[in-house]
Scaffold this motif. Structure first.
Motif, PDB file in Angstrom:
ATOM      1  N   ASN A  29       3.075  11.624  -7.560  1.00 45.82           N
ATOM      2  CA  ASN A  29       2.782  10.432  -8.474  1.00 45.82           C
ATOM      3  C   ASN A  29       3.601  10.735  -9.670  1.00 45.82           C
ATOM      4  OD1 ASN A  29      -0.538  11.077  -7.160  1.00 45.82           O
ATOM      5  ND2 ASN A  29       0.046   9.102  -7.536  1.00 45.82           N
ATOM      6  N   LYS A  39       0.888  -1.280  -0.020  1.00 47.12           N
ATOM      7  CA  LYS A  39      -0.118  -0.073   0.021  1.00 47.12           C
ATOM      8  C   LYS A  39       0.613   1.189   0.070  1.00 47.12           C
ATOM      9  CE  LYS A  39      -3.942  -2.410   2.117  1.00 47.12           C
ATOM     10  NZ  LYS A  39      -4.909  -2.473   3.422  1.00 47.12           N
ATOM     11  N   ASP A  40       0.748   2.208   1.175  1.00 42.00           N
ATOM     12  CA  ASP A  40       1.485   3.314   0.976  1.00 42.00           C
ATOM     13  C   ASP A  40       2.707   3.394   1.780  1.00 42.00           C
ATOM     14  OD1 ASP A  40       0.174   3.084   3.253  1.00 42.00           O
ATOM     15  OD2 ASP A  40      -0.233   5.335   3.524  1.00 42.00           O
ATOM     16  N   ASN A  90       3.583   5.302 -15.683  1.00 41.79           N
ATOM     17  CA  ASN A  90       3.410   4.000 -14.995  1.00 41.79           C
ATOM     18  C   ASN A  90       4.337   3.179 -15.063  1.00 41.79           C
ATOM     19  OD1 ASN A  90       2.043   1.970 -13.629  1.00 41.79           O
ATOM     20  ND2 ASN A  90       1.191   1.127 -15.263  1.00 41.79           N
ATOM     21  N   TYR A 133      -3.001   3.300 -11.065  1.00 40.66           N
ATOM     22  CA  TYR A 133      -1.616   2.599 -11.155  1.00 40.66           C
ATOM     23  C   TYR A 133      -0.941   2.582  -9.578  1.00 40.66           C
ATOM     24  CZ  TYR A 133      -2.799   3.391 -15.803  1.00 40.66           C
ATOM     25  OH  TYR A 133      -3.357   3.247 -16.879  1.00 40.66           O
ATOM     26  N   ASN A 134      -1.690   1.790  -8.846  1.00 38.43           N
ATOM     27  CA  ASN A 134      -1.151   1.988  -7.412  1.00 38.43           C
ATOM     28  C   ASN A 134      -0.285   0.759  -6.949  1.00 38.43           C
ATOM     29  OD1 ASN A 134      -3.061  -0.388  -7.467  1.00 38.43           O
ATOM     30  ND2 ASN A 134      -4.601   0.861  -6.333  1.00 38.43           N
ATOM     31  N   LYS A 135       0.505   0.242  -7.810  1.00 36.50           N
ATOM     32  CA  LYS A 135       1.458  -1.144  -7.442  1.00 36.50           C
ATOM     33  C   LYS A 135       2.748  -0.614  -7.691  1.00 36.50           C
ATOM     34  CE  LYS A 135      -2.170  -3.907  -6.649  1.00 36.50           C
ATOM     35  NZ  LYS A 135      -2.485  -4.312  -5.514  1.00 36.50           N
ATOM     36  N   SER A 136       3.371  -0.050  -6.627  1.00 36.62           N
ATOM     37  CA  SER A 136       4.671   0.459  -6.753  1.00 36.62           C
ATOM     38  C   SER A 136       5.716  -0.738  -6.846  1.00 36.62           C
ATOM     39  CB  SER A 136       5.248   1.200  -5.501  1.00 36.62           C
ATOM     40  OG  SER A 136       4.510   2.521  -5.667  1.00 36.62           O
ATOM     41  N   ILE A 151       6.316   4.902  -8.748  1.00 34.68           N
ATOM     42  CA  ILE A 151       5.217   5.585  -8.162  1.00 34.68           C
ATOM     43  C   ILE A 151       4.212   5.825  -9.420  1.00 34.68           C
ATOM     44  CG2 ILE A 151       3.843   7.106  -6.451  1.00 34.68           C
ATOM     45  CD1 ILE A 151       6.390   7.680  -4.961  1.00 34.68           C
ATOM     46  N   ASN A 175      -0.101   5.577  -3.336  1.00 27.90           N
ATOM     47  CA  ASN A 175      -0.541   4.481  -3.851  1.00 27.90           C
ATOM     48  C   ASN A 175      -1.944   4.682  -4.093  1.00 27.90           C
ATOM     49  OD1 ASN A 175       1.707   3.309  -5.259  1.00 27.90           O
ATOM     50  ND2 ASN A 175       2.206   2.218  -3.495  1.00 27.90           N
ATOM     51  N   TYR A 176      -2.796   5.468  -4.984  1.00 26.41           N
ATOM     52  CA  TYR A 176      -4.092   5.461  -5.098  1.00 26.41           C
ATOM     53  C   TYR A 176      -4.320   5.797  -6.407  1.00 26.41           C
ATOM     54  CZ  TYR A 176      -3.086   6.996  -0.139  1.00 26.41           C
ATOM     55  OH  TYR A 176      -2.745   6.906   0.995  1.00 26.41           O
TER      56      TYR A 176
END
Length: 437
Positions: A214, A107-108, A236, A133-136, A149, A129-130
């Motif tokens: 981001n 998550k974050d 991304n 594209y929230n999969k770092s 990010i 990560n919102y």
């Protein structure tokens, strides 16, 4: 004679069972054969039972660590497997190893797990990560941790294509550097760039920087925990590795959706350099969205979102793919163990193909996967290209035939060969003993 026949029959049964086990594991069992387009390659299955795994890493003595969304599993070099940590509220996407510690992102937050002490600590937080594209991704080079990010939106504007606005109505793209907007608004509710859904922007409006932001790559020092934005304007990142200490990334292009749809974009591979802006959301692949290459809704001409650009000539990619939303994991072959030295392997999730590429040559097909495969991570350890197939639940081990005799570490399934030899010797000795008696 009856005793001899019984022993012979039992020995044959044992041999057949052992051979069947060897065939099952070495060829992958219920895992379909890979189609090797590069005839210099050979493959086996190193590990199975890893369904839904998302990433993996290894230490310097041959132990492996498998990341799942809610846990991290250790597989020791002797085959022993157990969970290091498991939490139902985790959402792990990426993991890497450094000096007895595992660094992973959920998550974050970035966490650090000390393998020897079995302690888990929060290393950094506040990763935005919102959104879309929230999969770092997390990768370590030297004493630096690099974290990608993703953007919250497709092209800088929140719209009805973003399902998350119902549960996260105030989410929008956060800029890692100050930007000035042109004041263009979209949709019936007139939503502006870098604004939450339904919030207008005005010409000349300055959106202040925020760290971390981001569409960027940030870097953390492992020891001092100093942190900074490494590069930005990167929509991304779908794959990340180091090629001779140069950061290379697969980057997804803008899609034909949302209030600011972009038609004509593709995916790219970039060499990312420190301090540079890579163009998003007004450039892609080094080209401005106002060029004939791109079109908007109803094939209309696209406008810039930013009043002033950090650069009028953002860097160009080292490779441009033929499709958008296609590229996944990548891996650099720094030593030429698998193919050409310093070539880059990359996975196309639409074609289910692994390609290799070395600038300025064209891409080459290397491996064709089963249509149901889902490749999540590819890495090179000990002259082996290891490929994690999350759907099949296995790690493929790819070797170049020239290196087979020099690879010292056996996979867990190569021990089947040893087992077969032992069983064969046992059968021979047993038969000779019975004959003597």
């Amino acid at each position: 004679m009856g005793k001899f026949l019984k022993i012979l029959f039992c020995s044959v049964v044992v041999f057949i069972v052992a051979y069947s086990i060897r065939i099952y594991f070495y060829k992958g069992g219920n895992v379909p054969d890979l189609k090797l387009e590069n005839k210099n390659l050979n493959y086996s299955v190193s590990y199975k039972g890893l369904k839904d795994a998302v990433d993996f890493t290894s230490d310097n003595i041959g132990n492996y660590y498998i990341a799942y969304p809610s846990k991290i599993q250790a597989i020791e070099k002797n085959g022993k497997s157990y969970n290091l940590i498991k939490k139902s509220n985790f959402d792990i996407n990426s993991i890497d190893y450094k000096d007895g510690k595992l660094y992973y992102i959920s998550k974050d937050k970035i966490y650090c797990y000390d393998i020897k002490n079995r302690s888990n600590k929060e290393f950094a937080s506040g990763i935005p990560n919102y959104g879309d594209y929230n999969k770092s991704l997390i990768r370590i080079n030297g004493n630096n941790i690099y974290v990608s990010i993703g953007a919250a939106t497709n092209s800088g504007v929140v719209g009805k294509d973003n399902d998350w606005i119902k549960s996260q109505p105030y989410v929008c793209d956060i800029t890692p550097n100050d930007i000035t907007l042109k004041g263009i608004n979209f949709g019936n509710n007139r939503t502006g760039a870098f604004q939450s859904y339904g919030t207008k922007s005005i010409k000349g409006q300055i959106v202040p920087e925020h760290f971390p932001g981001n569409s960027s790559i940030v870097v953390y020092d492992i020891n001092g925990k100093q942190s900074s934005t490494f590069a930005w304007g990167i929509r991304n990142v779908t794959g990340m590795d180091f090629n001779e200490n140069k950061l290379v990334c697969a980057i997804g292009g803008m899609e034909n959706r949302g209030s600011r749809a972009v038609i004509g974009d593709t995916d790219y591979i970039y060499e990312i350099k420190k301090g540079l802006w890579y163009g998003w959301p007004d450039y892609s692949g080094g080209d401005p969205v106002t060029s004939p290459k791109f079109k908007g809704n109803n094939k209309s001409k696209l406008d810039f979102l930013l009043e002033n650009h950090p650069s009028m000539n953002p860097p160009s990619p080292i490779y441009q793919h033929t499709k958008v939303s296609s590229l996944g994991a990548i891996c650099a072959d720094n030593s030429g163990d698998i193919d050409e030295k310093n070539c880059i392997f990359f996975y196309d999730k639409i074609d289910n193909l692994l390609y290799s590429f070395k600038y300025p040559k064209v891409q080459r097909e290397q491996i064709k996967f089963d249509k149901n495969s889902k490749i999540k991570s590819i890495k090179i350890y000990n002259k082996r290209l290891l490929i994690l197939d999350s759907s099949k639940g296995c790690i493929y081990s790819i070797v170049n035939r020239k290196n087979i005799s020099t690879i010292k570490n056996l996979s867990q399934y190569n021990y089947i060969y040893i087992y077969l030899i032992v069983v064969t010797i046992f059968v021979i000795v047993l038969i000779l003993k019975v004959k003597r008696d």
